[in-house]
Structures are given as C-alpha cells and as structure tokens.
Design an enzyme around this catalytic site. Structure first.
Site, short mmCIF file in Angstrom:
data_model
loop_
_atom_site.label_atom_id
_atom_site.label_comp_id
_atom_site.label_asym_id
_atom_site.label_seq_id
_atom_site.Cartn_x
_atom_site.Cartn_y
_atom_site.Cartn_z
N ASP A 191 -4.91 8.24 3.23
CA ASP A 191 -4.46 6.91 3.66
C ASP A 191 -5.32 6.44 4.83
O ASP A 191 -5.91 7.25 5.56
CB ASP A 191 -2.99 7.00 4.07
CG ASP A 191 -2.37 5.63 4.29
OD1 ASP A 191 -2.94 4.63 3.81
OD2 ASP A 191 -1.30 5.56 4.93
N GLU A 192 -5.39 5.13 5.03
CA GLU A 192 -6.16 4.52 6.13
C GLU A 192 -7.60 5.04 6.15
O GLU A 192 -8.14 5.41 7.20
CB GLU A 192 -5.48 4.79 7.49
CG GLU A 192 -4.04 4.32 7.58
CD GLU A 192 -3.89 2.80 7.67
OE1 GLU A 192 -4.91 2.09 7.57
OE2 GLU A 192 -2.75 2.33 7.82
N LYS A 209 0.81 -1.22 0.00
CA LYS A 209 0.00 0.00 0.00
C LYS A 209 0.85 1.27 0.00
O LYS A 209 0.63 2.17 -0.82
CB LYS A 209 -0.91 -0.01 1.23
CG LYS A 209 -1.73 1.25 1.41
CD LYS A 209 -2.29 1.34 2.81
CE LYS A 209 -1.21 1.63 3.82
NZ LYS A 209 -1.71 1.98 5.15
N THR A 210 1.82 1.35 0.90
CA THR A 210 2.64 2.56 1.00
C THR A 210 3.41 2.80 -0.28
O THR A 210 3.57 3.94 -0.74
CB THR A 210 3.61 2.46 2.20
OG1 THR A 210 2.86 2.17 3.38
CG2 THR A 210 4.37 3.76 2.39
N ARG A 238 0.13 -10.06 10.38
CA ARG A 238 1.41 -9.45 10.74
C ARG A 238 2.54 -10.47 10.57
O ARG A 238 3.71 -10.10 10.53
CB ARG A 238 1.43 -8.97 12.20
CG ARG A 238 0.38 -7.94 12.64
CD ARG A 238 0.32 -6.75 11.75
NE ARG A 238 -0.75 -6.92 10.75
CZ ARG A 238 -0.89 -6.19 9.66
NH1 ARG A 238 -0.02 -5.24 9.39
NH2 ARG A 238 -1.88 -6.40 8.81
N GLN A 295 -9.50 -4.22 7.90
CA GLN A 295 -8.60 -3.79 8.97
C GLN A 295 -9.16 -2.59 9.73
O GLN A 295 -8.41 -1.86 10.38
CB GLN A 295 -7.22 -3.47 8.40
CG GLN A 295 -6.52 -4.69 7.80
CD GLN A 295 -5.09 -4.39 7.38
OE1 GLN A 295 -4.22 -4.14 8.20
NE2 GLN A 295 -4.84 -4.43 6.07
#
Length: 711
Positions: A215-216, A34-35, A596, A246
C-alpha cells in the site's frame, strides 16, 4: 459470499480485485475506494482461490493502517483469517528475530528509539572529544540516517567540513553491535541484507509468501523497493497500490520513480486505474483535476464522479492575516450555527506556525478545536521557553519558570547549580536574589552562566515599559542565542520553531492592538488569557473542529475544508520556488488538500502577513490561478470596522526597489548565504541595502548588486 461482494464493485475496482496473471499496479486516485479494493482482493484470494491467510503479505506504512486493514479483512471473512499485515519495519523485525545471527547479532536484540540514539551519540562525541556545538548529536543522527538509507555517501559530509564524521559513524555502528542493538534505519537495512545477500533466506521467503501487496507505493524509498523486489521479482506475485499525484514525502526519502517505473521494473505488469471518486463534489473534483494536470511528473489519470456538482469553491482575499483568521473563525461559527457538526470541519495550513492566529480566533469565537499531528501553539516547547523567560522577567517568585530557563539554552548550569539555587529559594528569597547568592559560591563557568541569566532578567525588566512587544521577544531570543540553540538541537525543524517564535511576537502585537494595553499590564493580561484558555474543560465535548498541516491530512476526509495561507512563498513554500520538481511536489500537496473536501471547499489568502511587528506584502498562490474561474466564487468581507480600528492600516515591511518586482514574493540569492527572504530594503538601485533572512545564516544585510533576484 465473496462473489456478492465483488458484484458491488465498479468495473475498475472489480478488475483490480480479480486480476492475478502478472504484476499489478493499481493507480488509486483520491477517494476512489483504495482500501476497499485492497481488503477485497485479500478476501478474494482466500475465499475464491483458497490462499492460506498467513502466506499473504500485505505491507503498509503505519501501525494504524495495518491494524485497520487486518480488521476489515477479518470482518469480510467473519473473523476466520489471520493475514500477515505489517509495516516495513515490523516485517524486518520479524525477519531479524529469526535470522539476526546471519548478520552478526544475537536473537534477543535491542531496538534503539530516537532518544536512545541521541544519548549514544552524545556519549561517543564526548569520548572522542569533538566540538558538540558543530557535531551536534541530533544533526549527526540525521546524517547517519541519510547514509544508511542510501541517499548520500558518508564521504560527502567530509566536503562540508565534518572530517570526523566517518570516525563517528564507525564508532556508532561498533557500539550498536556491542550492545546487540539496531536503530530504526538498521531494521530496514539488515532486513534487506537478509533477503538480498543470503540465498537460502531469500528462497525461503520467496517460496513462503504466495502473494505480496504494498500500500502507498508512491511513498517507498530505495531500501523498501529492494525488499519488495527481492520478494516478488521472480514470480511477479505482487500488487502495488498508490497514487503518484499524492507523493508528498520525497523530503523524507520517498522515491516517486518507484511508482512511475513500475512497468519497467516488473515485466508484463498490468496497470489498473481507479478513477471514480466517491468522496468529492463535481466542482471540487474538477478543480483538483485541473490543478494536478499542470504537473509533468505523473502517469496521468482523470478522476470522475457521479456526485452532484455541489456549490462553488469559495475564495476569500483578506487584507491581512488577522482578517483571514477572523473570516475562517466566523465562517466556522456560522456553519456550526446552521447544524454543521464541528467534527465535520477541518482547517489546513502549510506550516505549523500558521495555526496560532486561527487558534486564537476560534477561542474567541467559543469554538472547540483539536490539533492533529502537532501540539497546540502554546504547548510547543519553544513557545513555553520564551514565555518562561517572560514570566521570570515579570514575576520574582515564579520558581517553575526559573528552573525551566536556568540551563535553556545551555549555559553550564547543571544539577549542582540547580540545587544551589533551590537551596536559596527554599529560604524564601526572590528568584533574582537566589541567583545572585548562588553566584558567590559557583565555579568560574557557572558564574558566567548565572551572570548572563541575571543580566537577562534585569535588562528585561528595564525594557518592559518601552520596547514594543515583538522587540521584547527579539531581545529574549537574541540575548539567549535561542535561535542558535534551536538550530543545533532541532536540526530537522528548527526553522518551523523559529517561525513559531515569530508568531508569538505577532500574538503580543495583535493582543496589544485589540486591548490597547501596553508594557507590563499587557503581558500580565496576556498570560492570564493564555492560561485560562489552556485550562478550558473541553473533555466533555467530543465535537471539535480539526486543525492540521496538509501533510497530516493525507488519507483523511471532511465535509468542509478550509485551506488557508494560499500565498506565494508560503504555499508553494519559499524553499521550493527555485526547483520545478519541488514546485510539482507542492502542487501535489495542494491536490491532496483539495481532495480531502467532500462538499464545501473554502480557500483564503492574505494580501499582507505580519512578520515581527510589520506587515509584509504577499501575492496569492499560483495554485489558485490554476483552478478554472467558473468553479470559484469570490466571497466579500466586512472590513469597515477593522479599518476604523486601524488593524488593517499597517504599512508594508519594505518598499519595492529597482530589481524587485511589485506584488511578488521578495526572494534573493547570495553565493555564500544561499536563498533568502527579503525583510527590509533601504535605498534603490544596485546599491540598495537588502536585509534578508537566510535559512542557514539568519538575518544578513547585503548590497543589492551582490544578490540575484529569484522572485
């Protein structure tokens, strides 16, 4: 140069980076890069289309994320770009610095932090002479935040008995304006007002920013949504990036419908799904997909990976929480002995109080660790407070502890009383003698407080030899009304703090079981052990195992992940068991935890868990049942030595009466007290006496026929 970078992206990433024809929603699955996509998209706009960096707005949620995003774009463009990357709050501060006069404030305004806000509310409550026990400053501060964020109306609190809330709210806002100050909620609120109620300002920023990235997006609340909409709804020059799977912060105001309804809110929106996972092994990813597939509140995507399947997910069933912690500690030690770096290992848990037993085990194994998103167990305020009381009971010369407990919880012993006690201590008398001498010179209210403290010390010394350790902790918390103090002073997390104190009682019991020590000798040895372990010099060794709650783990990754405490009522948490929406959020939290892990995932649960001296039976989490059996490998345990020692032979805290299912978390509902966790049962049938812990009322004993069994 940028074309070569884009060529290195997969097809979904490339589409997300190069699409600009309409509003864009990038559904970015866990570990999907994503980043990378966000930073490449910004660089692509600047290199390919000649966008001026300062006219691109990128918004995220933390200063750390904003800084990292800015640095990565600058690296891509060899440091020649100054993109406006910001948090929502920082963006609103920038707006207000230019236009604060339009909302009634001077440009050189003050921003109040949480302590400033609490101090101001204390002053207001004193001025209007209301009961600060009921109108607790911390609680009122939270209520004001809820109103400003639009989650509740101010009138709603009147129905809960807070008939002065509107007055307090109005005075608070008036004083903020008199001080030319904003609190954190005001920054967003007034920022939104500038963009939605002042057309010239709205037009200026709509025209200025050529493109906006968020973002997010799954974590945005109502006011943040309005800010985004005001800036982008006309031109559709917006790209939001997020993952509904998420969304784990609805309890903080995040609104999952913002991401679910993006295509309704922004016409002709395009959706690109980033479904290729670069992080997890095939086995771990298959498990994550299976688990999250049980949720209904989602847009739907199925992650895939080119990574090898890797090893099976390990599942350990412990007899109790001690054995679970021992398993975690020994497994970590073995991994480190086989050249896995400590920094590559993380242990996750649902609540902070769970860290204590794992910390103790790691210390005994000689494994260095760090706590992320929280203090080490023995550094937490409530633990330090209770230990300070224990030290005052044990040691008559411990001046530090006397001053820590003198007015905690508050008992009317302020600066004057403190100075009086200090005067006598400086003369060389004992703590108890100094308190008794001060009693003779004090006011009526101070005498009451001093007598209470003297009583605690004297009675505590009498009880040291014959009370069980958990009973001594209960005595201290009960006689000091410490739980009431936590409930009033720490409204948002008082339950977690109470859990920590319960864990302290468990710690004493375990230490006694392990060492065979009793009474004063037990506590003296325990305090020495804790002090020495707290003073370990770990600075030279940067390699540490990471311990954290699952909420704190979001955005991180580790080669090896342990998820502990997978039991019904713990994870999913008991507070979520009567709501399908909350269960889905708990499942999203489990999904975050699973994803994770890069290579090794180890799950564990205990068939019983200690609760203030007794073991309470528990059942493994439903989430473990949602992982396909062929992906799991049950790992055994060597328990004979523990059984011989008696550590595994503790009896359950309660039997199972008629109406309460066996092997289920014991959760009941009462019309007045609400939902409670059963701690003890006496008798059977509808006349059985049920002792349960209720969040807002503490421990209550109720006849079975007046309760509804939830689970």
């Amino acid at each position: 140069m940028i074309n070569k970078l884009v060529e290195g992206l997969n097809s979904q990433q490339k589409e997300a980076v190069t699409y600009f024809d309409s509003p864009l929603l990038i559904l970015a699955g866990a570990g999907s890069g994503k980043t990378r996509v966000i930073t490449y998209k910004i660089a692509y706009m600047i290199e390919k289309f000649g966008y001026e960096p300062e006219r691109i707005l990128a918004v995220t949620f933390t200063n750390k994320a904003a800084r990292e995003m800015r640095e990565r774009v600058e690296q891509l463009l060899n440091g020649k770009a100054e993109v406006f990357v910001s948090t929502f709050h920082a963006f609103c501060v920038k707006l207000l610095k230019s236009h604060s006069v339009r909302v009634g404030f001077k440009p050189n305004f003050l921003i109040l932090d949480t302590d400033d806000k609490k101090s101001l509310l204390k002053t207001i409550l004193k001025e209007i002479n209301v009961d600060t026990e009921f109108y607790n400053p911390f609680l009122i501060g939270s209520m004001i935040s809820n109103v400003k964020n639009g989650t509740v109306s101010p009138e709603s609190f009147e129905y809960k008995g807070y008939d002065r809330f509107l007055d307090i709210f109005e005075i608070y806002d008036k004083k903020l304006k008199e001080m030319n100050a904003f609190d954190f909620d005001d920054l967003l609120l007034y920022g939104k007002k500038l963009l939605t109620e002042h057309e010239d300002i709205h037009r200026r920023y709509v025209d200025y920013f050529k493109y906006v990235l968020i973002d997010e997006y799954q974590d945005t609340n109502g006011i943040q949504y309005e800010i985004i909409k005001a800036l982008t709804i006309e031109k559709g020059n917006v790209c939001v990036v997020g993952d509904e799977d998420q969304c784990i912060y609805t309890w903080r105001g995040a609104n999952i419908s913002n991401i679910l309804n993006f295509e309704k809110d922004f016409s002709e929106a395009k959706v690109v799904k980033l479904e290729k996972n670069y992080r997890c092994s095939g086995v771990i990813l298959t498990a994550a997909n299976a688990v999250i597939g049980n949720n209904t509140i989602r847009k739907g995507k199925k992650l895939f990976t080119d990574n090898e399947d890797g090893e099976s997910i390990r599942l350990f069933e412990a007899v109790n929480d001690q054995e679970e912690a021992l398993f975690v500690g020994k497994t970590i030690k073995k991994l480190i002995d086989t050249d896995v770096k400590p920094s590559e290992i993380a242990v996750f848990y649902r609540t902070n109080s769970q860290s204590r037993i794992i910390e103790d085990t790691l210390r005994r194994q000689g494994v260095n660790y760090q706590i992320i998103g929280g203090l080490r167990f023995y550094e937490r305020k409530e633990i330090k407070d209770i230990i300070a009381y224990l030290r005052v009971i044990l040691f008559d010369e411990d001046k530090l502890s006397v001053f820590r407990v003198l007015n905690t919880p508050k008992r009317g012993l302020g600066t004057a009383a403190e100075e009086r006690v200090k005067k006598y201590l400086d003369e060389g008398v004992s703590n108890l003698e100094a308190l008794k001498k001060s009693l003779e010179e004090s006011s009526v209210r101070q005498r009451e407080g001093l007598r209470e403290l003297i009583h605690i010390i004297e009675e505590g010394r009498e009880k040291l030899s014959h009370l069980k350790p958990y009973q001594l902790v209960k005595f201290i918390t009960s006689v000091t009304r410490y739980e009431d103090y936590l409930r009033k002073e720490y409204r948002e997390d008082w339950e977690a703090r109470v859990d920590n104190i319960t864990e302290l009682g468990n710690t004493f019991e375990e230490f006694s079981d392990r060492t065979g020590l009793k009474g004063e000798e037990l506590y003296l040895e325990f305090l020495n052990t804790v002090t020495l372990s707290s003073d370990q010099d770990e600075i030279e060794d940067d390699e540490k195992v990471t311990l954290m709650t699952i909420h704190a783990s979001k955005g991180l990754e580790f080669p090896v992940v342990f998820i502990s405490g997978l039991e019904e009522g713990l994870f999913p948490h008991s507070r979520s068991l009567d709501s399908s929406e909350q269960i889905e959020e708990e499942r999203r939290l489990f999904y975050v935890a699973i994803t994770r892990a890069k290579k090794i995932l180890i799950l564990s649960y205990a068939k019983s868990r200690r609760f203030f001296g007794s073991y309470r039976p528990s059942e493994k989490s439903r989430f473990t049942e949602e992982i396909p059996v062929h992906l799991l490998k049950k790992v055994g345990r060597k328990q004979r030595a523990m059984e011989k020692s008696g550590a595994l032979n503790a009896k359950p805290a309660f039997s199972s009466p008629s109406g309460l299912k066996k092997k289920k978390p014991k959760i009941v509902f009462h019309k007045k007290f609400g939902k409670g966790i059963v701690k003890r049962v006496e008798g059977t049938g509808e006349m059985a006496k049920i002792t349960a812990y209720f969040a807002d009322f503490g421990e209550k004993t109720v006849v079975m026929k007046f309760l509804k069994v939830l689970a």
